[in-house]
Design a protein around this motif. Structure first.
Motif, mmCIF file in Angstrom:
data_model
loop_
_atom_site.group_PDB
_atom_site.id
_atom_site.type_symbol
_atom_site.label_atom_id
_atom_site.label_comp_id
_atom_site.label_asym_id
_atom_site.label_seq_id
_atom_site.Cartn_x
_atom_site.Cartn_y
_atom_site.Cartn_z
ATOM 1 N N UNK A 1 14.216 12.522 4.374
ATOM 2 C CA UNK A 1 15.411 12.113 3.634
ATOM 3 C C UNK A 1 15.134 10.698 3.142
ATOM 4 N N UNK A 2 14.083 10.583 2.332
ATOM 5 C CA UNK A 2 13.570 9.284 1.916
ATOM 6 C C UNK A 2 12.427 8.866 2.821
ATOM 7 N N UNK A 3 11.443 8.174 2.257
ATOM 8 C CA UNK A 3 10.276 7.746 3.033
ATOM 9 C C UNK A 3 9.907 6.314 2.665
ATOM 10 N N UNK A 4 9.117 5.702 3.534
ATOM 11 C CA UNK A 4 8.508 4.414 3.248
ATOM 12 C C UNK A 4 7.067 4.469 3.736
ATOM 13 N N UNK A 5 6.387 3.346 3.678
ATOM 14 C CA UNK A 5 5.000 3.290 4.109
ATOM 15 C C UNK A 5 4.860 2.140 5.096
ATOM 16 N N UNK A 6 4.246 2.417 6.238
ATOM 17 C CA UNK A 6 4.061 1.390 7.257
ATOM 18 C C UNK A 6 2.939 0.446 6.844
ATOM 19 N N UNK A 7 2.874 -0.708 7.517
ATOM 20 C CA UNK A 7 1.811 -1.671 7.208
ATOM 21 C C UNK A 7 0.434 -1.071 7.439
ATOM 22 N N UNK A 8 0.361 -0.104 8.351
ATOM 23 C CA UNK A 8 -0.907 0.561 8.637
ATOM 24 C C UNK A 8 -1.236 1.635 7.613
ATOM 25 N N UNK A 9 -0.298 1.931 6.712
ATOM 26 C CA UNK A 9 -0.492 2.983 5.727
ATOM 27 C C UNK A 9 0.151 4.295 6.115
ATOM 28 N N UNK A 10 0.682 4.384 7.326
ATOM 29 C CA UNK A 10 1.268 5.644 7.781
ATOM 30 C C UNK A 10 2.543 5.951 7.007
ATOM 31 N N UNK A 11 2.718 7.226 6.668
ATOM 32 C CA UNK A 11 3.943 7.673 6.010
ATOM 33 C C UNK A 11 5.059 7.693 7.044
ATOM 34 N N UNK A 12 6.167 7.010 6.744
ATOM 35 C CA UNK A 12 7.228 6.829 7.730
ATOM 36 C C UNK A 12 8.525 7.401 7.195
ATOM 37 N N UNK A 13 9.085 8.377 7.903
ATOM 38 C CA UNK A 13 10.329 9.018 7.476
ATOM 39 C C UNK A 13 11.540 8.528 8.243
ATOM 40 N N UNK A 14 11.332 7.856 9.381
ATOM 41 C CA UNK A 14 12.456 7.439 10.209
ATOM 42 C C UNK A 14 13.066 8.568 11.009
ATOM 43 N N UNK A 15 12.381 9.724 11.083
ATOM 44 C CA UNK A 15 12.906 10.889 11.796
ATOM 45 C C UNK A 15 12.130 11.118 13.082
#
Length: 391
Positions: free
Chosen positions: A187-201
């Motif tokens: 439900x929307x995503x961002x990118x962590x400093x390490x490059x990991x895809x982060x969904x918050x889920x």
């Protein structure tokens, strides 16, 4: 009449659709997707508020994907592209071939004629209406994967958010699992400093309405992404250096940097099989041979971060990427996952050993003001301040 023989030109209907000034071209990209296409096509053609135009691109599928697309949409609406064509390149070609529906194609956008053919008289009240009674048309592209099936009201809800938020240029749906219809994927995503895809889920988090708020996010998935066509063209479309994976984050990051809004519309729901990332089909558009999704995703993450981060943050981001990759590679080796270790390391090197591509991407981003850091989606969906790095 079978599902796949339904007419696709929804503008043939005389009545104006809901949200009539929003003109939508649906773009469906298929690659060995016959396993999922019947359900995806049923969702696309069964929309309560249909798109005004449909076009599909098949990238050299070895199964029945091309046939299914042609039966559903018509031969003239299906492009046949090379097997190594990436998602972004396929969208570009399909959108270019589809063109943009004009006022002649969509007569309901114009002021109605004052002539009443029934009474054979002139209606003076028609001339009191403006030339464009619904307002200036807004052209959109609605992007779909072959393994992403929209719910019947998905486009309606996306356009509702678009109509209520004119500053938004990219709007994405809530994604649920293909096989578990209550599992939340994004439900929307961002990118962590390490490059990991982060969904918050949480892992296998169930959808209970806990994320059902329209809100700004760093990025939305290309599965179901609704993007304003003038913004898409102004940004140059997807980065061709990202044939698959992370192209969504890169495009949305550039949209933010150009001053446009990116929103998630959780009332719009798509079911997504995530076929490539879950290795349900081969990824053969990112190199001369098929590559593992981990390597493709890692290379895309490194490219996206280094191409879009600010000049001041670049040394820190690069150092963190290298150090994090080394540590994760060692972790995979200790955990007896040598394949993952190789993909982690080669994904990093595949990007760093091609500095020309990164420099070209950064120059293109700089021309659009990419040093402005957009807001990202932090842990548990909390928005961060625009100046902060992500996650």
């Amino acid at each position: 009449m079978s599902l796949h023989s339904q007419p696709t030109a929804s503008h043939q209907a005389a009545a104006a659709p809901q949200f009539p000034r929003h003109v939508v071209t649906a773009v469906l990209v298929a690659h060995d997707g016959a396993r999922w296409l019947p359900r995806t096509l049923a969702g696309l053609l069964g929309q309560e508020r249909p798109a005004q135009n449909h076009v599909a691109a098949d990238t050299g599928s070895s199964d029945d994907s091309a046939r299914l697309l042609a039966e559903a949409l018509g031969d003239d609406r299906v492009l046949h592209l090379a097997r190594r064509t990436g998602f972004g390149a396929a969208v570009d070609e399909a959108a270019r071939s589809a063109g943009t529906p004009s006022l002649d194609d969509l007569p309901y956008l114009r002021r109605p004629s004052g002539w009443d053919p029934v009474s054979r008289t002139w209606r003076d009240d028609a001339y009191d209406l403006p030339d464009l009674p619904h307002g200036e048309p807004v052209q959109w592209l609605w992007l779909l994967h072959d393994d992403s099936a929209p719910e019947p009201d998905a486009l309606t809800e996306l356009l509702r958010v678009a109509d209520e938020n004119p500053e938004a240029a990219v709007i994405g749906p809530k994604l649920r699992g293909w096989y578990d219809n209550r599992q939340l994927l994004e439900a929307g995503v961002t990118i962590a400093r390490s490059g990991r895809r982060w969904t918050g889920l949480d892992r296998r988090e169930q959808d209970q309405g806990q994320h059902d708020q329209v809100r700004p996010v760093l990025s939305v998935s290309t599965a179901g992404m609704l993007v304003r066509r003038d913004v898409y063209d102004g940004l140059g479309g997807f980065d061709r250096r990202l044939p698959l994976m992370r192209d969504d984050v890169d495009l949305c990051w550039r949209a933010h940097s150009a001053g446009h809004g990116v929103l998630v519309a959780p009332d719009a729901v798509l079911r997504h099989a995530e076929a490539a990332s879950r290795e349900r089909r081969t990824v053969d558009c990112a190199g001369r041979t098929a590559l593992g999704p981990h390597r493709v995703d890692k290379a895309g993450a490194v490219h996206t971060l280094l191409a879009n981060c600010s000049a001041a943050a670049l040394p820190y981001v690069l150092l963190r990427l290298v150090a994090g990759t080394v540590l994760r590679t060692l972790g995979y080796l200790v955990g007896k996952a040598p394949g993952q270790a190789v993909d982690e390391l080669t994904g990093l090197l595949a990007t760093l050993l091609r500095p020309g591509r990164l420099l070209a991407a950064r120059r293109a981003a700089a021309r659009r003001g990419a040093d402005a850091q957009p807001a990202g989606l932090g842990g548990r969906g909390q928005l961060q301040r625009p100046a902060e790095p992500y996650a």
